[in-house]
Structures are given as structure tokens and as C-alpha cells.
Design a protein around this motif. Sequence first.
Motif, PDB file in Angstrom:
ATOM      1  N   GLU A 199      -7.901   1.931  -2.878  1.00  0.00           N
ATOM      2  CA  GLU A 199      -8.528   1.825  -1.554  1.00  0.00           C
ATOM      3  C   GLU A 199      -9.417   3.039  -1.301  1.00  0.00           C
ATOM      4  OE1 GLU A 199      -5.910   0.942   1.695  1.00  0.00           O
ATOM      5  OE2 GLU A 199      -5.057  -0.820   0.702  1.00  0.00           O
ATOM      6  N   GLU A 214       0.850  -1.185   0.000  1.00  0.00           N
ATOM      7  CA  GLU A 214       0.000   0.000   0.000  1.00  0.00           C
ATOM      8  C   GLU A 214       0.887   1.237   0.000  1.00  0.00           C
ATOM      9  OE1 GLU A 214      -2.602   0.240   3.380  1.00  0.00           O
ATOM     10  OE2 GLU A 214      -3.515   2.137   2.710  1.00  0.00           O
ATOM     11  N   ASP A 233     -11.656   0.364   2.541  1.00  0.00           N
ATOM     12  CA  ASP A 233     -10.721   0.623   3.641  1.00  0.00           C
ATOM     13  C   ASP A 233     -11.477   0.989   4.924  1.00  0.00           C
ATOM     14  OD1 ASP A 233      -8.285   0.985   4.866  1.00  0.00           O
ATOM     15  OD2 ASP A 233      -7.598   2.576   3.523  1.00  0.00           O
ATOM     16  N   LYS A 262     -11.069  -4.217   4.035  1.00  0.00           N
ATOM     17  CA  LYS A 262     -10.059  -4.065   5.090  1.00  0.00           C
ATOM     18  C   LYS A 262     -10.732  -3.740   6.417  1.00  0.00           C
ATOM     19  CE  LYS A 262      -5.981  -2.374   4.034  1.00  0.00           C
ATOM     20  NZ  LYS A 262      -4.893  -1.457   3.599  1.00  0.00           N
ATOM     21  N   ASN A 305      -4.519   4.911  -1.967  1.00  0.00           N
ATOM     22  CA  ASN A 305      -5.679   5.446  -1.243  1.00  0.00           C
ATOM     23  C   ASN A 305      -6.291   6.622  -1.995  1.00  0.00           C
ATOM     24  OD1 ASN A 305      -5.727   4.035   1.539  1.00  0.00           O
ATOM     25  ND2 ASN A 305      -3.575   4.593   1.262  1.00  0.00           N
TER      26      ASN A 305
END
Length: 287
Positions: free
Chosen positions: A150, A59, A180, A201, A118
Motif C-alpha cells: 500500500e 492489512e 492508499d 482505497k 504500508n
Amino acid sequence: HAKKQGRNGYCFFEHGMNANVHLQMQMQQNLRQAVSRNELVLHYQPKFVAPAGPMTGLEALLRWQSPDHGFLSPDRFLPLAESSGLIVPIGNWVIEEACRQMRVWYDQGHREWSVAVNLSAVQLEHHSLVDVVREALKKHSLDPSHLVLEITETTAMRNAETSLTVLNKLSALGVSISIDDFGTGYSSLLYLKRLPANELKIDRGFITELAQDNDDEAIIQAIIALGKTLDMRIVAEGVETAEQQALLTQLGCNTLQGYLLARPAPPDALLEKIAHMTKRTESALVT
Ligand code: C2E
Ligand code: MG
Ligand code: MG
Ligand code: MG
């Protein structure tokens, strides 16, 4: 109220405010130039097949190395980037840079890895996102299966129908979608079912007290069951202890991420660490 405290109190309050507003303005001004001045960097935190590997992906986590403000984590400048709209050019840079780095890893032989980026709500709602993602993949001749996006539950819900349209387009490109910080937002099960997500997640908040709190274990069990029903990969974020690692694996979590396994780090430091871990795993298998 400040006025009633007399002249000094009032002045103090006003000066304090000015200083703060001034700092924010200065930060925003600096942030505007952060991309062109090469002050932004990506650290990467691996995700591992539970309980201890192999590594499946990384990530990308943004940091700002500012000459004026120091080395800053996202919580120090993301709110400003979002409220000012600067998150769009900054986020575009992140997508492009993560794809570039993934191409490097791929060429080094890490063909099964994927890189996760993200996204903020502002980016998701910006009309250019799908094109930016498509162009970044094309520029680095990267198969879309190597990119994960994400999005927090809260981000997706801010503008639920728009999010769904954009996420469907991104999914059609072939990139994976990850939800996320799951469990902290308010998405309905019906909405979750409609999302083209491949990964869920579990928020770090549930992991933190796992060994102590029976409720958290029950919630995690429910999230895992839900995710599996919807055919999603389940990732636990923020795994810090061996106890959490064992329990999450036992509960059926596919993927683990957290300080216990690896902290976010720049690409070079990370590869060294991975090499060590691989050696350790191999020798553990031999003995
Ligand atoms: P996130 O996506 O949920 O990322 C996980 C955060 O938890 C990261 O913080 C990571 O460093 C931290 N973390 C990982 N493992 C552990 C652990 O075992 N224990 C603890 N206590 N923390 C752990 P970071 O890097 O400060 O990022 C914070 C948030 O900023 C991210 O949360 C993400 O929402 C956002 N963010 C980061 N990079 C980007 C970016 O490039 N673009 C956008 N839009 N948002 C970003
Ligand atoms: Mg994340
Ligand atoms: Mg998270
Ligand atoms: Mg988070």
C-alpha cells in the motif's frame, strides 16, 4: 518574544524546548533498538468482500511497545522513523514479519488471503526495496500474489518518476500495488493511469460523512467509476456504520474495511473473531 516576558518566561520556554528535544532524541535512540529488542508488533485489520464477507486479506499495521514510552500507534513514531531514516530497517522488518505471518495463515488453510504492507516514501525511494521484498517472499516460500504493497497517492507523487520505476519492478515480481488514502493527494489522472496499481482505497475522510453529505457520495461514485475504468479493485477504508456499509455496497465498492467489520488486532485475537463471524454468516444463510 519569550525574552520580553522576563527571566522566568524565558527560562520556562527554553527548558520546555530542551525537554522536548531531549524526549525526541531519547525516542530516536530507543527506536533504533526497537527491532533488535523485539518491541515492534504488527496488528492486522481484515478486508472483506462487500457488504459483509468473506475476508479477502489483512492489512498489517505497525505498533511499538516501548518500555519507556508505552504502546504507540504509528502517528506517534512514524514521523521520527521517517526523518531519521530508521523507517528503512523498521520497514524491512515489517515486510519480513508480514510474509512470515502470511505463511502461517496459508499453512492453516487460508490460501486465498493476502497480506498488505504500508510503505513510506523513504522506503519506496531506497534502492534496496525490490530486493528486500523478493528475499522475504523467497524466505517464506510465499507466492507474490499473497503480498499487497500500500502506497499513498502522496508517497507515489513525492518522486513520481522514481516511484513509477520501482512500482513497475515490484509489480513485475507479482506483488499487488494498492493506492492508499486515495482522493487526498494530487496525482493526475494521467499518472494514475501509468501506475501499475491493482487496488484503490478511498480515503476515510470521504467515508466518514457519507450518509450526511451528497458531495461525498458524488465523489465516491466518481472514484469508483475511475477505478473500475482502470481495472482496479475498490476498497473503502474506515467503514464505521451499517449505513455506510450499505451505501458503499450499493455504489459498487468491492471491498470494505473498518471498525464496523473488524478493528486491527494481533493475529490470535483476530482468528477468534473471524471464526465467530463465519459461524454467524453460515447460520444466517441457513435460516
Ligand atoms: P492507513 O494505511 O491508511 O491505515 C488505516 C488507519 O486507520 C489505521 O490507523 C487503522 O487502525 C485506522 N482505521 C481502520 N479502520 C478505521 C475506522 O473504522 N475508523 C477509524 N477512525 N480509523 C480506522 P493506524 O494503525 O494508526 O495507522 C496509521 C497510518 O500509519 C496508516 O494509515 C499508515 O499510513 C501508517 N502505517 C501503519 N503501519 C505502517 C507500517 O508498517 N509502515 C509504514 N510505512 N506505515 C505504516
Ligand atoms: Mg494502508
Ligand atoms: Mg488508508
Ligand atoms: Mg491513512
